[in-house]
Design an enzyme around this catalytic site. Structure first.
Site, PDB file in Angstrom:
ATOM      1  N   PHE A  22       0.853  -1.187   0.000  1.00 13.85           N
ATOM      2  CA  PHE A  22       0.000   0.000   0.000  1.00 13.85           C
ATOM      3  C   PHE A  22       0.889   1.236   0.000  1.00 13.85           C
ATOM      4  CE2 PHE A  22      -3.132   3.006   1.709  1.00 13.85           C
ATOM      5  CZ  PHE A  22      -4.221   2.691   0.917  1.00 13.85           C
ATOM      6  N   ASN A  23       0.555   2.234  -0.786  1.00 13.15           N
ATOM      7  CA  ASN A  23       1.400   3.415  -0.996  1.00 13.15           C
ATOM      8  C   ASN A  23       2.755   3.014  -1.575  1.00 13.15           C
ATOM      9  OD1 ASN A  23      -0.410   5.475  -0.109  1.00 13.15           O
ATOM     10  ND2 ASN A  23       0.019   4.899   2.006  1.00 13.15           N
ATOM     11  N   SER A  56       0.282  -1.869   5.991  1.00 11.59           N
ATOM     12  CA  SER A  56       1.054  -1.726   7.229  1.00 11.59           C
ATOM     13  C   SER A  56       0.523  -2.607   8.354  1.00 11.59           C
ATOM     14  CB  SER A  56       1.069  -0.260   7.673  1.00 11.59           C
ATOM     15  OG  SER A  56       1.820   0.509   6.760  1.00 11.59           O
ATOM     16  N   GLU A  58      -0.299  -5.595   8.300  1.00 18.14           N
ATOM     17  CA  GLU A  58       0.294  -6.937   8.222  1.00 18.14           C
ATOM     18  C   GLU A  58       1.794  -6.950   8.512  1.00 18.14           C
ATOM     19  OE1 GLU A  58      -3.494  -6.759   6.231  1.00 18.14           O
ATOM     20  OE2 GLU A  58      -1.687  -5.602   5.741  1.00 18.14           O
ATOM     21  N   VAL A  80       4.066   3.175   4.719  1.00 16.67           N
ATOM     22  CA  VAL A  80       3.672   4.584   4.686  1.00 16.67           C
ATOM     23  C   VAL A  80       2.198   4.679   5.060  1.00 16.67           C
ATOM     24  CG1 VAL A  80       3.370   6.643   3.261  1.00 16.67           C
ATOM     25  CG2 VAL A  80       5.386   5.198   2.926  1.00 16.67           C
ATOM     26  N   LEU A  81       1.929   5.401   6.133  1.00 14.60           N
ATOM     27  CA  LEU A  81       0.563   5.666   6.578  1.00 14.60           C
ATOM     28  C   LEU A  81       0.303   7.162   6.458  1.00 14.60           C
ATOM     29  CD1 LEU A  81       0.561   3.457   9.787  1.00 14.60           C
ATOM     30  CD2 LEU A  81      -0.759   3.044   7.718  1.00 14.60           C
ATOM     31  N   ALA A  85      -9.616  11.043   6.626  1.00 11.08           N
ATOM     32  CA  ALA A  85     -10.713  11.734   7.304  1.00 11.08           C
ATOM     33  C   ALA A  85     -11.320  10.922   8.445  1.00 11.08           C
ATOM     34  CB  ALA A  85     -11.796  12.085   6.288  1.00 11.08           C
ATOM     35  N   HIS A  88      -9.160   5.645  11.209  1.00 12.10           N
ATOM     36  CA  HIS A  88      -8.444   4.457  10.749  1.00 12.10           C
ATOM     37  C   HIS A  88      -6.927   4.615  10.891  1.00 12.10           C
ATOM     38  CE1 HIS A  88      -6.771   1.803   7.509  1.00 12.10           C
ATOM     39  NE2 HIS A  88      -7.588   0.953   8.095  1.00 12.10           N
ATOM     40  N   PHE A 113      11.916   0.690  13.009  1.00 11.38           N
ATOM     41  CA  PHE A 113      10.660   1.294  12.565  1.00 11.38           C
ATOM     42  C   PHE A 113      10.914   2.262  11.422  1.00 11.38           C
ATOM     43  CE2 PHE A 113       6.945   4.137  13.111  1.00 11.38           C
ATOM     44  CZ  PHE A 113       5.940   3.189  13.148  1.00 11.38           C
TER      45      PHE A 113
END
Length: 154
Positions: A22-23, A56, A58, A80-81, A85, A88, A113
Site C-alpha cells: 500500500f502506498n 502496514s 500486516e 507509509v501511513l 478523514a 483508521h 521502525f
C-alpha cells in the site's frame, strides 16, 4: 567501566525487510534507501530478505516470522501511513508501532521502525527521500547498529 556501542558495518549481517505494498510508490523509495544503506555499510544484497505484505497492518506479523529465523540479525519494517478523514490512521499507526516494539522485546532481536506516519501526502514524500531524508535508510542504519550491539552483548 565497559561501554557497548554497535558498529556501523553491515558486513556479515543478514537483514529482513518487511514492506507494505500500500502506498507502493513511496514504500519502494524507502526500500531502496534501506538496501542502499546496508550495501554502503558493507552488506550484500544477497544477505537481505525482502517480504512484501498488503498493508502496514500486516507488517508486525510478517516481521515476527522473519525475526524468529536464526539467520536474520535484524528486521526493518517499512510502510507509509497517511492520515485520512477517519480514525483508521490512528488505529493502524498505534497498533503497528506497538506490535513491532512488543515483538522486538519478546524476541530479543532488533526490529526497526521505518514506517512513515504522516498527516499529509507532502509530509510522506518529504520523508521518503526528499527534504527530510529517507526514513528507510535511517531505519536500516539503526538495524545495522543494533544488530552489532546485540552481537557484542551476547
Amino acid at each position: 567501566m565497559q561501554i557497548y556501542e554497535g558498529k556501523l558495518t553491515a558486513e556479515g549481517l543478514r537483514f529482513g525487510i518487511v514492506a507494505s505494498r500500500f502506498n507502493h510508490a513511496l514504500v519502494d523509495r524507502l526500500v531502496e534507501g534501506a538496501i542502499d544503506c546496508i550495501v554502503r555499510h558493507g552488506g550484500r544484497e544477497e544477505d537481505i530478505t525482502l517480504v512484501r505484505v498488503p498493508g502496514s497492518w500486516e507488517i508486525p506479523v510478517a516481521a515476527g516470522e522473519l525475526a524468529r529465523k536464526e539467520d536474520i540479525d535484524a528486521v526493518i519494517a517499512i510502510g507509509v501511513l497517511i492520515r485520512g478523514a477517519t480514525p483508521h490512521f490512528d488505529y493502524i499507526a498505534s497498533e503497528v508501532s506497538k506490535g513491532l516494539a512488543n515483538l522486538s522485546l519478546e524476541l530479543r532481536k532488533p526490529i526497526t521502525f521505518g514506517v512513515i506516519t504522516a498527516d499529509t501526502l507532502e509530509q510522506a514524500i518529504e520523508r521518503a527521500g526528499t527534504k527530510h531524508g529517507n526514513k528507510g535508510w535511517e531505519a536500516a542504519l539503526s538495524a545495522i547498529e543494533m544488530a552489532n550491539l546485540f552481537k557484542s552483548l551476547r
